[in-house]
Design a protein around this motif. Structure first.
Motif, short mmCIF file in Angstrom:
data_model
loop_
_atom_site.label_atom_id
_atom_site.label_comp_id
_atom_site.label_asym_id
_atom_site.label_seq_id
_atom_site.Cartn_x
_atom_site.Cartn_y
_atom_site.Cartn_z
N ALA A 98 0.84 -1.20 0.00
CA ALA A 98 0.00 0.00 0.00
C ALA A 98 0.87 1.25 0.00
O ALA A 98 1.79 1.37 0.81
CB ALA A 98 -0.91 0.00 1.22
N LEU A 99 0.58 2.15 -0.91
CA LEU A 99 1.22 3.46 -0.92
C LEU A 99 0.50 4.33 0.10
O LEU A 99 -0.70 4.59 -0.02
CB LEU A 99 1.13 4.08 -2.32
CG LEU A 99 1.62 5.52 -2.47
CD1 LEU A 99 3.05 5.68 -1.98
CD2 LEU A 99 1.47 5.95 -3.92
N CYS A 100 1.23 4.75 1.11
CA CYS A 100 0.63 5.53 2.21
C CYS A 100 1.16 6.95 2.20
O CYS A 100 2.32 7.19 1.85
CB CYS A 100 0.93 4.87 3.55
SG CYS A 100 0.20 3.22 3.68
N PHE A 101 0.32 7.88 2.62
CA PHE A 101 0.73 9.28 2.64
C PHE A 101 0.33 10.00 3.91
O PHE A 101 0.63 11.17 4.07
CB PHE A 101 0.20 10.02 1.41
CG PHE A 101 -1.27 9.81 1.16
CD1 PHE A 101 -2.21 10.63 1.74
CD2 PHE A 101 -1.69 8.77 0.34
CE1 PHE A 101 -3.56 10.43 1.52
CE2 PHE A 101 -3.03 8.57 0.11
CZ PHE A 101 -3.98 9.39 0.70
N ASP A 102 -0.36 9.30 4.83
CA ASP A 102 -0.70 9.90 6.11
C ASP A 102 -1.00 8.80 7.12
O ASP A 102 -0.97 7.61 6.78
CB ASP A 102 -1.86 10.89 5.98
CG ASP A 102 -3.15 10.26 5.48
OD1 ASP A 102 -3.28 9.01 5.47
OD2 ASP A 102 -4.04 11.03 5.08
N ALA A 103 -1.30 9.20 8.34
CA ALA A 103 -1.55 8.23 9.42
C ALA A 103 -2.76 7.35 9.10
O ALA A 103 -2.73 6.15 9.37
CB ALA A 103 -1.75 8.97 10.74
N TYR A 104 -3.79 7.93 8.54
CA TYR A 104 -5.00 7.17 8.25
C TYR A 104 -4.72 6.04 7.25
O TYR A 104 -5.12 4.89 7.47
CB TYR A 104 -6.10 8.09 7.72
CG TYR A 104 -7.38 7.35 7.42
CD1 TYR A 104 -8.25 6.97 8.44
CD2 TYR A 104 -7.73 7.03 6.11
CE1 TYR A 104 -9.42 6.28 8.17
CE2 TYR A 104 -8.89 6.35 5.83
CZ TYR A 104 -9.74 5.98 6.86
OH TYR A 104 -10.89 5.29 6.58
N GLY A 129 9.71 9.25 -0.92
CA GLY A 129 10.89 9.82 -0.28
C GLY A 129 11.04 11.32 -0.49
O GLY A 129 11.62 12.01 0.35
N ARG A 130 10.51 11.82 -1.58
CA ARG A 130 10.63 13.25 -1.88
C ARG A 130 9.45 14.06 -1.37
O ARG A 130 9.46 15.28 -1.47
CB ARG A 130 10.80 13.45 -3.37
CG ARG A 130 12.11 12.90 -3.89
CD ARG A 130 12.30 13.18 -5.36
NE ARG A 130 13.61 12.70 -5.78
CZ ARG A 130 13.83 12.07 -6.92
NH1 ARG A 130 12.84 11.84 -7.77
NH2 ARG A 130 15.04 11.67 -7.22
N ILE A 131 8.44 13.38 -0.83
CA ILE A 131 7.23 14.09 -0.42
C ILE A 131 6.81 13.80 1.02
O ILE A 131 5.80 14.32 1.49
CB ILE A 131 6.05 13.77 -1.37
CG1 ILE A 131 5.75 12.28 -1.41
CG2 ILE A 131 6.33 14.30 -2.77
CD1 ILE A 131 4.52 11.89 -2.21
N THR A 132 7.57 12.97 1.73
CA THR A 132 7.22 12.58 3.09
C THR A 132 8.29 13.07 4.06
O THR A 132 9.46 12.73 3.91
CB THR A 132 7.10 11.04 3.20
OG1 THR A 132 6.24 10.56 2.17
CG2 THR A 132 6.56 10.63 4.56
N THR A 133 7.88 13.85 5.04
CA THR A 133 8.83 14.30 6.06
C THR A 133 9.16 13.13 6.98
O THR A 133 8.38 12.18 7.12
CB THR A 133 8.26 15.45 6.91
OG1 THR A 133 7.15 14.95 7.67
CG2 THR A 133 7.83 16.62 6.04
N ILE A 134 10.29 13.21 7.66
CA ILE A 134 10.68 12.13 8.57
C ILE A 134 9.69 12.02 9.72
O ILE A 134 9.37 10.91 10.16
CB ILE A 134 12.14 12.28 9.06
CG1 ILE A 134 12.55 11.04 9.90
CG2 ILE A 134 12.34 13.55 9.82
CD1 ILE A 134 12.45 9.70 9.22
N ASP A 135 9.17 13.12 10.22
CA ASP A 135 8.21 13.05 11.32
C ASP A 135 6.93 12.34 10.89
O ASP A 135 6.40 11.50 11.62
CB ASP A 135 7.89 14.44 11.87
CG ASP A 135 9.06 15.03 12.63
OD1 ASP A 135 9.89 14.25 13.17
OD2 ASP A 135 9.16 16.27 12.70
N ARG A 136 6.42 12.66 9.72
CA ARG A 136 5.24 11.99 9.21
C ARG A 136 5.56 10.52 8.95
O ARG A 136 4.76 9.64 9.24
CB ARG A 136 4.73 12.65 7.93
CG ARG A 136 3.51 11.92 7.37
CD ARG A 136 2.88 12.68 6.26
NE ARG A 136 1.99 13.66 6.87
CZ ARG A 136 1.15 14.42 6.19
NH1 ARG A 136 1.11 14.35 4.88
NH2 ARG A 136 0.37 15.26 6.81
N ALA A 137 6.73 10.24 8.40
CA ALA A 137 7.12 8.85 8.12
C ALA A 137 7.18 8.04 9.42
O ALA A 137 6.71 6.89 9.45
CB ALA A 137 8.46 8.81 7.41
#
Length: 150
Positions: A85-91, A109-117
Motif C-alpha cells: 500500500a502506498l501511504c501518505f498519512d496516518a490514516y 521519499g521526496r514528499i514525506t517528512t521524517i516526522d510523518r514517516a
C-alpha cells in the motif's frame, strides 16, 4: 520482534536511512536491501528485493521508498502474496494494515517528512489486521492473484 526489510531507490534513500535509524532505536531487526547512495538506480529492482524478502519469509514486512512511492509500490505488487500500500498519512498507514492486511508499505521519499514517516511506520508496524468482513476481501484479492499467475 518483527524483522522489517527496507528498500529504496535514489529518490527514497535518505528517508530509508532515517527510518532505519529510527527502527533500530526501537530495537527492530532490520534488513537493509539498499540502495545506499544517491546515485540513480531503478526502483523495480528494489521493490522486487523487498517483495521477495517478504514472500520468502526473510522479513515479516517491508517499507519501501522511491521519489513518489508510486513506482516502487507498483513493482512490489507484481509479486504473488504481496499487498503493498502506498501511504501518505496516518490514516492510510493504519487502514492498510487494519482492513487490507498490507505486508509492505510504500512511501514517497521526496514528499514525506521524517516526522510523518515515523508516525506512519509506527502505525504500520503496530496495527493488527482486523479480519472479519475484511478477510473475505483479502481472500478475493488472493484469488485474483492466483488466477493471474496461472
Amino acid at each position: 520482534m518483527k524483522k522489517v526489510a527496507l528498500a529504496a531507490d535514489h529518490g527514497g534513500v535518505q528517508l530509508k536511512d532515517e527510518i532505519i535509524e529510527y527502527l533500530k532505536s526501537k530495537q527492530f531487526d532490520i534488513l537493509d536491501l539498499g540502495t545506499n547512495s544517491g546515485e540513480s538506480v531503478d526502483y523495480p529492482e528494489y521493490g522486487a528485493k523487498a517483495a521477495v524478502a517478504v514472500t520468502n519469509g526473510e522479513a515479516d514486512c517491508a517499507i519501501i521508498m522511491c521519489g513518489s512511492g508510486i513506482g516502487i509500490s507498483i513493482a512490489a505488487n507484481k509479486f504473488k502474496g504481496v499487498r503493498c500500500a502506498l501511504c501518505f498519512d496516518a490514516y492510510t498507514a493504519k487502514m492498510c494494515r487494519q482492513h487490507n492486511d498490507a505486508n509492505i508499505m510504500a512511501l514517497g521519499g521526496r514528499i514525506t517528512t521524517i516526522d510523518r514517516a515515523k508516525d506512519m511506520v509506527d502505525l504500520f508496524l503496530e496495527t493488527e489486521f482486523e479480519g472479519g468482513r475484511h478477510q473475505r476481501r483479502i481472500d478475493k484479492l488472493d484469488a485474483l492473484a492466483a488466477e493471474s499467475w496461472k
